[in-house]
Design a protein around this motif. Structure first.
Motif, PDB file in Angstrom:
ATOM      1  N   ARG A   1      12.381  18.150   6.006  1.00 34.41           N
ATOM      2  CA  ARG A   1      12.036  16.903   5.315  1.00 34.41           C
ATOM      3  C   ARG A   1      10.551  16.587   5.346  1.00 34.41           C
ATOM      4  O   ARG A   1      10.034  15.906   4.467  1.00 34.41           O
ATOM      5  CB  ARG A   1      12.794  15.733   5.934  1.00 34.41           C
ATOM      6  N   HIS A   2       9.884  16.983   6.428  1.00 39.89           N
ATOM      7  CA  HIS A   2       8.501  16.520   6.579  1.00 39.89           C
ATOM      8  C   HIS A   2       7.474  17.622   6.360  1.00 39.89           C
ATOM      9  O   HIS A   2       6.381  17.348   5.894  1.00 39.89           O
ATOM     10  CB  HIS A   2       8.309  15.889   7.953  1.00 39.89           C
TER      11      HIS A   2
ATOM     12  N   THR B   1      15.221  19.336  10.945  1.00 42.55           N
ATOM     13  CA  THR B   1      15.020  18.239   9.998  1.00 42.55           C
ATOM     14  C   THR B   1      13.538  18.003   9.748  1.00 42.55           C
ATOM     15  O   THR B   1      13.123  17.719   8.625  1.00 42.55           O
ATOM     16  CB  THR B   1      15.658  16.947  10.529  1.00 42.55           C
TER      17      THR B   1
ATOM     18  N   PHE C   1       2.261  11.505  10.662  1.00 38.08           N
ATOM     19  CA  PHE C   1       3.647  11.266  10.254  1.00 38.08           C
ATOM     20  C   PHE C   1       4.611  12.283  10.853  1.00 38.08           C
ATOM     21  O   PHE C   1       5.780  11.979  11.054  1.00 38.08           O
ATOM     22  CB  PHE C   1       3.792  11.140   8.732  1.00 38.08           C
TER      23      PHE C   1
ATOM     24  N   PRO D   1       8.256  19.989   2.212  1.00 34.68           N
ATOM     25  CA  PRO D   1       7.871  19.320   0.951  1.00 34.68           C
ATOM     26  C   PRO D   1       6.356  19.125   0.833  1.00 34.68           C
ATOM     27  O   PRO D   1       5.813  19.170  -0.258  1.00 34.68           O
ATOM     28  CB  PRO D   1       8.576  17.967   1.030  1.00 34.68           C
ATOM     29  N   ASN D   2       5.694  18.942   1.956  1.00 28.53           N
ATOM     30  CA  ASN D   2       4.253  18.718   1.899  1.00 28.53           C
ATOM     31  C   ASN D   2       3.449  20.007   1.819  1.00 28.53           C
ATOM     32  O   ASN D   2       2.292  19.990   1.442  1.00 28.53           O
ATOM     33  CB  ASN D   2       3.802  17.900   3.102  1.00 28.53           C
TER      34      ASN D   2
END
Lengths: 310, 529, 296
Positions: C204-205, C200, C187, C208-209
């Motif tokens: 965003r990717h 970004t 992803f 958070p993970n």
């Protein structure tokens, strides 16, 4: 394998050198000279003392000279105990601390290893909860609290065991060893459980069961090796922790070991003693980390092969 | 009397969500000297049924609710753990799916091989070892005298599966249960392993249960076929019956999901669209280590509107080519001209604009979506990034995309973990289409999916390709899948192009030995072609 | 899941459950973790409000009373100077908790930044940065902190920094492992191929993970830090009078435990209970956020 060992040994050298350097300069820049407390020292005497301890030389020359001494295994004289060298003090304290550490490690491995394996075999049953709750208590009960509480209970209240000394009265080694080992038994139990659970869920364990092997053979022959690797990797850090723990335990139980010397030296601002002991202990810790890394790598056939091809 | 006769077997799994009837009243039998295949998709209960016979399912959460399993007349389900142990590995042996994880990495293969023999038959270690060497030789391990002391990581996947087979056979069992033994392997290796199992079976006259999700795989070797769906048997019969007279709609669906036939190519003139010249992508150039030449001096064209299939085994560099075209890996040398612009030289804003025009669909629908973003977030991100929709219109844009890829609009605020594999792949396709790309690299887009879902996703990609006028590079290890969708096929081997041509040319008149070998490895040729 | 195809507006669609919501639900089912959270919240609130709610002022002595066992006036008894033990424990808790939280925050800040940069940059930058971490890892820090405290005096700020400086190493390793693992995920590749700028992608990717393991490890670092502080104070190398901390109170209690056991038991209980709470919460979070036990 030899390549792995030699690579890791080479990597340890700059670390040890860094420890020596940082320690040396930290101690030298510390505010307050070692003889400031002894008031009204005649200037000539002070100068003579400073010359004896090489304090009259420029800092970098002191450093070079110190390195030279170290290379010959000479850790220097003590500031506070004139006429005694750091080597002698370490020589007196080390055997006691080593013995204490060894017993504690034994307690930790036996109690922790067994508890971890037992818990992992039947997860989420009382067989898991009971040892793991005990381990949780071990982790949350610091050594310096557990020690006095054990003294209070077994030494004073029940009067079963002696509460101080080392090797003077039979049984006086039990409480210190257990106190020091307890926390590490708890860590090892948790690590061992996690490692075993991970391994027991692997496909190759199912293969072993499909062969018809009984449970104990599956555990001992197939699971234990992989499951104990995290424990072995932990032995290095555990050793460092045990040494630090010995500061507390030797203070509580009044054991004449290296740890108590170190704490006393820290209070007395016995700089050469601090410097020498720090260098010595640090080297020991670095070497032990190395040893546990090598042991863990040796237990992993893939790593062993990777470095063993030459 | 049958070797194994299973009657009315029922197995439940109790989870937080309730009781799941994993196996619901199934009966089947296995004869000596015959291969019985149990076919079904993941979750159909095929593996649970077989594992429960040997007491190998975890209890709880699993529990055997009823039934009998007569093995040579005695009921396996009534046996104590001790009695079962005497059967496991002695009379009934197993082979598992993933040879990478099923061998103990801490023991040599020799130690593992002799274990069943020493334990069950009390054979002295030296004799057991001699027997193990013989058997390794028989399953095709080279130089077994010395390799017997190697550790599993020193073997390739195919070789490990051979070791697993030898280990299963060392006690000369009467029944062999093979659970998806070739699913984790490359297609050429799969063919070898299938042949090996069939040979060993007929030589020893043992019974075999062959569990698989793929009808094609068992087409050449199965005597009896049992088809399972949702814990029940929907159809059973001999091989001829299943392949030529399937009655149950589910079996027919499985059969039609086997990719076959060739796409009709339009013989129009096309513009050259993407031109790849002397592409090299090497990894890990160290001081001493030679680089891994994943892609080495590869040149080809893709024409506008064309679907180009890129076929090769794992390690052939096919995925790396796809990623090189999209600048997802650093190209070592060579050029990729996309509509006359060299992609390898682009930077900054130009690169971003180029990325809008080319997108990728990934293999693993579980890893290709950010687990913390809802479908809406995932689809809105590219729409807003490239200014395709503005803040006001983005909702409608997202809903339109969901319609396009066949996802119900009501799912728009769900998160990836709430979807099945096929649905996730639809989301991923929607994300790729969001930028209105002209070119799409599809990297094994269906190989992680169940066969019936595979067919749906392939159809969807085909339809969308037509609708959007997409050019596509379709990367796969599976020739049959590629043949189904591609206009032209390139065969790769170790980073270089071996052969290229139309599907018809390749399938009917392969020029190179390697292509020939790949073709022969396609399972189920005898029955299907 | 019901799915209406007539939906024309996304607000009409059913809400999904995000992984965070999932984790919260799982955490709420874990009684020990909730107990930990409750105890911890209580202690933190008490610590914050201590100057207003403590039964006695910090300096109040009652030399005539001396060390007295728990009574109605002094719930937890008094020490040899007749000071109220409950008040002492409350003020000590302020320091102990502050050291725990502040030093962990220091470690978090340095470690996460360091690890994220190394993991995202990769290649040579990563190799150099992590090599440094490896070297520092091999240093015997416990001994170094003792040395620092001896050399520079027993200074609270220094204590924060020294402990933070030790604990950031593991944090950096975890963060770097997370980022590296995530970067290989498809992803993230998809995000790159969409043309998203690195900032970004990180925001965003990646973050958070990577947050789950960081939260868990942070929760488990606080008790370690508190233990370290108590250890130093016990040896007389940490917090100095007139300030106090649980470690220091335990050390005084240990000296007089034969006559006045409550002076050891109550501060010990306060520390142990806090450590329990943090460890249970950490374990609960680990299960709820589904973080695997490996550290790097």
């Amino acid at each position: 394998m030899w390549r792995f060992i030699s690579i890791r040994l080479l990597q340890a050298i700059p670390v040890i050198l860094a420890v020596i350097t940082v320690t040396f300069f930290l101690v030298r820049v510390a505010p307050g000279g070692p003889f400031d407390s002894e008031k009204a020292v005649i200037p000539e005497v002070k100068a003579a003392l400073e010359a004896q301890y090489r304090l009259d030389l420029p800092l970098y020359q002191q450093y070079v000279a110190y390195l030279g001494d170290l290379a010959q295994g000479e850790l220097g004289p003590s500031f506070k105990y004139p006429g005694r060298s750091v080597n002698e003090l370490i020589g007196a304290g080390l055997p006691v601390t080593a013995e204490l550490g060894l017993y504690a490690l034994f307690v930790a491995l036996c109690l922790g290893g067994v508890a971890g394996v037992i818990a992992a075999l039947k997860p989420n049953t009382p067989q898991d909860y009971i040892p793991m709750s005990a381990a949780m208590i071990g982790i949350c009960m610091p050594t310096f609290l557990l020690g006095p509480l054990l003294v209070l209970l077994f030494g004073i209240h029940l009067d079963w065991l002696p509460v101080s000394g080392w090797g003077d009265i039979p049984g006086d080694k039990i409480l210190p060893s257990f106190t020091l080992g307890a926390a590490y038994a708890a860590y090892i139990a948790r690590l061992g459980r996690a490692g075993m659970l991970e391994v027991m869920s692997q496909d190759y364990i199912r293969t072993a069961r499909a062969k018809g092997l009984p449970q104990w053979q599956v555990v001992i022959k197939h699971a234990l090796r992989g499951g104990m690797i995290p424990v072995v990797s932990f032995l290095g850090p555990a050793f460092a922790g045990l040494l630090a723990g010995s500061f507390v335990v030797e203070t509580i139980f009044q054991i004449p070991g290296l740890g108590r010397f170190y704490v006393q030296a820290a209070f007395n601002r016995d700089y050469t003693m601090i410097l020498g002991t720090t260098v010595f202990l640090s080297t020991l810790i670095v070497l032990f980390n190395l040893l546990s890394d090598i042991l863990a790598a040796w237990m992993n056939p893939r790593l062993r092969a990777q470095y063993g091809s030459d | 009397m049958s070797l194994l006769e299973v009657n009315n077997l029922r197995v439940n799994f109790t989870t937080r969500m309730g009781v799941n009837k994993a196996v619901d009243d199934i009966s089947f039998s296995v004869e000596s000297g015959k291969i019985t295949a149990i076919i079904g998709e993941s979750g159909s209960g095929k593996s649970v049924a077989c594992y429960s016979l040997l007491g190998l399912i975890p209890q709880p959460p699993g529990s055997i609710e009823g039934g009998t399993a007569l093995f040579e007349g005695s009921d396996l389900l009534q046996m104590s753990e001790r009695e079962l142990r005497a059967v496991r590995g002695r009379d009934i042996a197993m082979i598992f799916q993933d040879p990478m994880t099923c061998l103990n990495p801490h023991m040599t293969i020799g130690q593992q091989l002799i274990e069943p023999l020493v334990y069950h038959k009390k054979v002295p270690t030296a004799d057991a070892r001699a027997r193990a060497v013989e058997l390794l030789e028989e399953v095709g391990i080279r130089d077994p005298q010395s390799t017997i002391d190697d550790y599993p990581h020193q073997f390739s996947g195919g070789m490990r599966q051979r070791v697993m087979i030898a280990m299963a056979l060392i006690n000369e069992p009467k029944l062999l249960i093979a659970d998806e033994p070739t699913t984790a392997l490359d297609v050429t290796i799969q063919a070898q392993i299938l042949k090996l199992i069939a040979n060993l079976q007929s030589k020893r006259d043992i019974g075999v249960i062959f569990i698989s999700h793929d009808l094609a795989v068992v087409a050449d070797i199965a005597d009896e076929i049992v088809v399972m769906q949702n814990g029940v048997i929907v159809e059973r019969g001999n091989r001829e019956g299943i392949f030529h007279n399937a009655r149950h709609p589910y079996t027919q669906k499985l059969l039609s999901a086997i990719p076959s036939g060739t796409k009709q190519t339009n013989e129009e003139d096309r513009d050259p669209f993407i031109a790849v010249r002397n592409l090299c992508t090497w990894f890990g150039q160290g001081k001493n280590n030679p680089p891994n030449k994943a892609v080495n001096n590869v040149s080809f064209n893709i024409e506008r509107g064309e679907v180009l299939g890129l076929v090769g085994e794992s390690g052939s560099g096919k995925s790396t080519i796809g990623r090189s075209l999209l600048r997802l890996v650093q190209v070592t040398s060579g050029s990729v001209a996309f509509d006359d612009t060299d992609v390898t030289a682009l930077q900054g804003r130009d690169l971003k604009n180029m990325r809008r025009r080319m997108q990728m669909i990934f293999q693993d629908p579980y890893a290709s979506l950010n687990p913390r973003m809802s479908v809406y977030d995932t689809l809105a991100e590219p729409l807003l990034l490239h200014g395709i929709e503005n803040k006001a219109s983005v909702e409608q844009g997202v809903l339109k995309l969901m319609d396009d890829v066949g996802l119900a609009r009501g799912f728009v605020r769900k998160y990836p973990h709430e979807f099945s594999g096929g649905q996730r792949q639809r989301i991923a396709i929607g994300r790729a289409l969001a930028t209105r790309p002209e070119f799409i690299v599809a990297d094994e887009p269906v190989s992680a999916l169940d066969v019936t879902i595979q067919a749906q996703i392939l159809d969807l990609m085909h339809d969308l390709g037509e609708e959007y006028g997409l050019t596509m590079l379709f990367v796969s290890h599976d020739l049959a899948v590629v043949r189904h969708i591609a206009d032209r096929i390139i065969v790769l081997y170790k980073g270089e192009i071996v052969e290229q041509g139309s599907p018809d040319e390749l399938f009917n008149r392969p020029q190179e030995d390697y292509t020939q070998r790949l073709l022969e490895s396609i399972p189920g040729r005898t029955v299907l072609v | 899941m019901t799915a209406e195809t007539t939906i024309t507006d996304i607000s009409m669609a059913e809400h999904g459950t995000s992984l965070w919501q999932d984790a919260w639900v799982r955490l709420c089912k874990n009684r020990m973790a909730l107990f930990g959270l409750a105890v911890l919240s209580l202690f933190v609130i008490v610590a914050l409000l201590t100057p207003w709610i403590a039964p006695y002022s910090y300096e109040t002595q009652d030399l005539q009373l001396g060390a007295a066992p728990p009574s109605a006036q002094h719930w937890l008894g008094t020490d040899i100077f007749g000071r109220d033990l409950l008040t002492q424990i409350m003020y000590g808790g302020r320091i102990s908790l502050a050291v725990g939280f502040v030093a962990t925050a220091v470690a978090l800040l340095i470690g996460v930044t360091w690890g994220a940069i190394a993991g995202y940059a990769g290649g040579r930058v990563d190799a150099v940065m992590m090599r440094l971490v490896d070297i520092l890892y091999a240093l015997p820090f416990m001994i170094f902190i003792v040395l620092l405290m001896v050399v520079f005096g027993r200074n609270l700020l220094l204590l924060f920094l020294a402990i933070g400086a030790v604990e950031w190493l593991t944090m950096a390793r975890i963060m770097r492992g997370q980022i590296q693992g995530l970067r290989q995920q498809e992803f993230v590749e998809a995000a790159v191929s969409l043309g998203l700028p690195p900032s970004t992608i990180i925001r965003r990717h990646l973050i958070p993970n990577a947050l789950g393991p960081i939260i868990v490890y942070t929760t488990l670092t606080i008790p370690n830090v508190m233990l370290l502080e108590a250890f130093l104070s016990f040896l007389g190398l940490g917090i100095q009078p007139p300030q106090t901390s649980w470690g220091l109170l335990i050390s005084y209690g240990a000296e007089t435990m034969e006559e006045f056991p409550w002076l050891l038991i109550f501060p010990g209980a306060a520390l142990t209970l806090t450590l329990f709470a943090l460890n249970f919460l950490g374990d609960g979070l680990r299960d709820a956020l589904d973080v695997r036990s490996s550290k790097d």
